[in-house]
Design a protein around this motif. Structure first.
Motif, PDB file in Angstrom:
ATOM      1  N   PHE A 195       0.837  -1.205   0.000  1.00  0.00           N
ATOM      2  CA  PHE A 195       0.000   0.000   0.000  1.00  0.00           C
ATOM      3  C   PHE A 195       0.870   1.252   0.000  1.00  0.00           C
ATOM      4  O   PHE A 195       0.628   2.197  -0.765  1.00  0.00           O
ATOM      5  N   THR A 196       1.890   1.281   0.849  1.00  0.00           N
ATOM      6  CA  THR A 196       2.756   2.456   0.940  1.00  0.00           C
ATOM      7  C   THR A 196       3.486   2.711  -0.374  1.00  0.00           C
ATOM      8  O   THR A 196       3.567   3.859  -0.842  1.00  0.00           O
ATOM      9  N   VAL A 197       4.008   1.649  -0.982  1.00  0.00           N
ATOM     10  CA  VAL A 197       4.727   1.788  -2.257  1.00  0.00           C
ATOM     11  C   VAL A 197       3.766   2.245  -3.354  1.00  0.00           C
ATOM     12  O   VAL A 197       4.095   3.134  -4.159  1.00  0.00           O
ATOM     13  N   TRP A 198       2.580   1.653  -3.389  1.00  0.00           N
ATOM     14  CA  TRP A 198       1.573   2.065  -4.374  1.00  0.00           C
ATOM     15  C   TRP A 198       1.173   3.524  -4.160  1.00  0.00           C
ATOM     16  O   TRP A 198       1.080   4.297  -5.112  1.00  0.00           O
ATOM     17  N   GLN A 199       0.969   3.920  -2.908  1.00  0.00           N
ATOM     18  CA  GLN A 199       0.582   5.294  -2.569  1.00  0.00           C
ATOM     19  C   GLN A 199       1.626   6.283  -3.070  1.00  0.00           C
ATOM     20  O   GLN A 199       1.292   7.309  -3.689  1.00  0.00           O
ATOM     21  N   GLU A 200       2.879   5.977  -2.836  1.00  0.00           N
ATOM     22  CA  GLU A 200       3.961   6.860  -3.295  1.00  0.00           C
ATOM     23  C   GLU A 200       4.030   6.912  -4.816  1.00  0.00           C
ATOM     24  O   GLU A 200       4.242   7.980  -5.404  1.00  0.00           O
ATOM     25  N   SER A 201       3.834   5.771  -5.462  1.00  0.00           N
ATOM     26  CA  SER A 201       3.915   5.741  -6.923  1.00  0.00           C
ATOM     27  C   SER A 201       2.783   6.527  -7.570  1.00  0.00           C
ATOM     28  O   SER A 201       2.935   7.050  -8.687  1.00  0.00           O
ATOM     29  N   GLU A 202       1.651   6.613  -6.866  1.00  0.00           N
ATOM     30  CA  GLU A 202       0.508   7.355  -7.379  1.00  0.00           C
ATOM     31  C   GLU A 202       0.547   8.829  -6.981  1.00  0.00           C
ATOM     32  O   GLU A 202      -0.343   9.592  -7.349  1.00  0.00           O
ATOM     33  N   GLY A 203       1.565   9.217  -6.227  1.00  0.00           N
ATOM     34  CA  GLY A 203       1.675  10.604  -5.783  1.00  0.00           C
ATOM     35  C   GLY A 203       0.620  11.011  -4.781  1.00  0.00           C
ATOM     36  O   GLY A 203       0.241  12.182  -4.696  1.00  0.00           O
ATOM     37  N   ILE A 204       0.169  10.055  -3.983  1.00  0.00           N
ATOM     38  CA  ILE A 204      -0.865  10.330  -2.978  1.00  0.00           C
ATOM     39  C   ILE A 204      -0.182  10.689  -1.667  1.00  0.00           C
ATOM     40  O   ILE A 204       0.662   9.932  -1.159  1.00  0.00           O
ATOM     41  N   LEU A 235      -4.584  -3.984  -5.926  1.00  0.00           N
ATOM     42  CA  LEU A 235      -4.442  -5.276  -5.258  1.00  0.00           C
ATOM     43  C   LEU A 235      -5.195  -6.358  -6.028  1.00  0.00           C
ATOM     44  O   LEU A 235      -4.705  -7.478  -6.184  1.00  0.00           O
ATOM     45  N   GLY A 236      -6.385  -6.009  -6.519  1.00  0.00           N
ATOM     46  CA  GLY A 236      -7.176  -6.966  -7.289  1.00  0.00           C
ATOM     47  C   GLY A 236      -6.462  -7.434  -8.534  1.00  0.00           C
ATOM     48  O   GLY A 236      -6.527  -8.618  -8.901  1.00  0.00           O
TER      49      GLY A 236
END
Length: 308
Positions: A195-204, A235-236
């Motif tokens: 989640f943290t890595v995805w959040q950073e990659s999305e600029g959130i 995730l899905g």
């Protein structure tokens, strides 16, 4: 008819029980899995204490064997757990010391293969000949029965579906030391990191909720939090790649999902993976286990019953 002592060794807890020849759990006890100590013998000793507790039951008089399901990899010849990413010790000898202590045959099987046997014996997969069982817990594990035969592989570790390669965009490191494995994204241990890595990659920036556990992430999604729902799609997609690989490899009639993530949030897991599953082969029946987390325990008894 004989009874069996069954033990389920996981990364978080050890569960033990007395199981009848018909698959009924008569007695049940549990304890946390030791994570500190001089060696893996502290885990063996913890299991022995649980078995000692069970032997005080009248049902123990009819016990014919001990079955142990454990997170892998396993060394079946030695009867030990070897370098499991979800166990705190590099080696845990089980079969020899427990056989010596209790004077009963001891049979060791991977926990996901045990879960599969439990589901075929008394669960959702009863009556099926082509089955895949997937547990989504501290890690992700699995097992397959094809044409009525349990697949074990060269040394009993066939079906390690948590280590299927599913991603190179986020390139997450798995507990086994390699990258891109399903377990590094969808397991209880690693989902918050993903989640943290995805959040950073999305600029959130601020997600608006604490995402330090899978339960918190799923709760935010149920509450309609936009960031959590967007992550559910990411995730899905990853979960769907794992399921798609499983379908292509084993061509099952049924896939049973188990483990705390699936049992507590299976509706969300299913909702967000199904749109992305490949349809190269026919989609099998996908169900959530109804055995309340006891499939590996029941499967340990089933394995001992079959081997005996």
């Amino acid at each position: 008819m004989p009874n069996f002592i069954a033990v389920d060794l996981g990364g978080t807890n050890i569960r033990a029980g007395i199981v009848t020849d018909a698959g009924t759990v008569l007695e049940h006890t549990a304890a946390p899995t030791p994570v500190t100590g001089r060696s893996g013998a502290v885990i063996t000793d913890a299991i022995a204490r649980l078995i000692d507790d069970l032997q005080g039951s009248p049902a123990a008089a009819a016990v014919a064997a001990i079955g142990i399901s454990s997170a892998g990899p396993l060394d079946p010849e030695r009867g030990a757990v070897i370098r499991s990413p979800n166990i705190a010790f590099p080696e845990v000898d089980l079969v020899e010391p427990l056989t010596e202590q209790f004077g009963l045959p001891v049979f060791l099987v991977n926990d996901a293969r045990a879960g599969l046997l439990g589901e075929r014996w008394v669960g959702a997969a009863r009556g099926y000949a082509n089955i895949v069982y997937i547990t989504m817990s501290t890690g992700i594990g699995g097992g397959a029965i094809v044409g009525g035969r349990l697949l074990l592989g060269r040394n009993g570790n066939a079906g390690e579906v948590g280590h299927l390669f599913v991603d190179n965009r986020y390139d997450q490191l798995c507990g086994c030391g390699y990258h891109g494995h399903w377990e590094a994204y969808g397991s209880g241990r690693f989902m918050p990191r993903f989640f943290t890595v995805w959040q950073e990659s999305e600029g959130i920036g601020d997600a608006g909720f604490a995402a330090d556990t899978p339960a918190a992430i799923f709760a935010a999604a149920r509450a309609g939090e936009p960031v959590a729902l967007a992550f559910m799609e990411a995730l899905g997609r990853v979960n769907a790649r794992g399921i798609s690989n499983v379908i292509a490899a084993y061509n099952p009639e049924i896939i049973v999902l188990d483990g705390p993530i699936a049992r507590h949030n299976g509706d969300l897991v299913m909702e967000h993976l199904l749109p992305f599953v490949d349809r190269y082969l026919a989609l099998p029946r996908l169900v959530i286990s109804s055995l309340a987390g006891r499939a590996p325990l029941l499967g340990a008894a089933a394995y001992a019953r079959e081997r005996l």
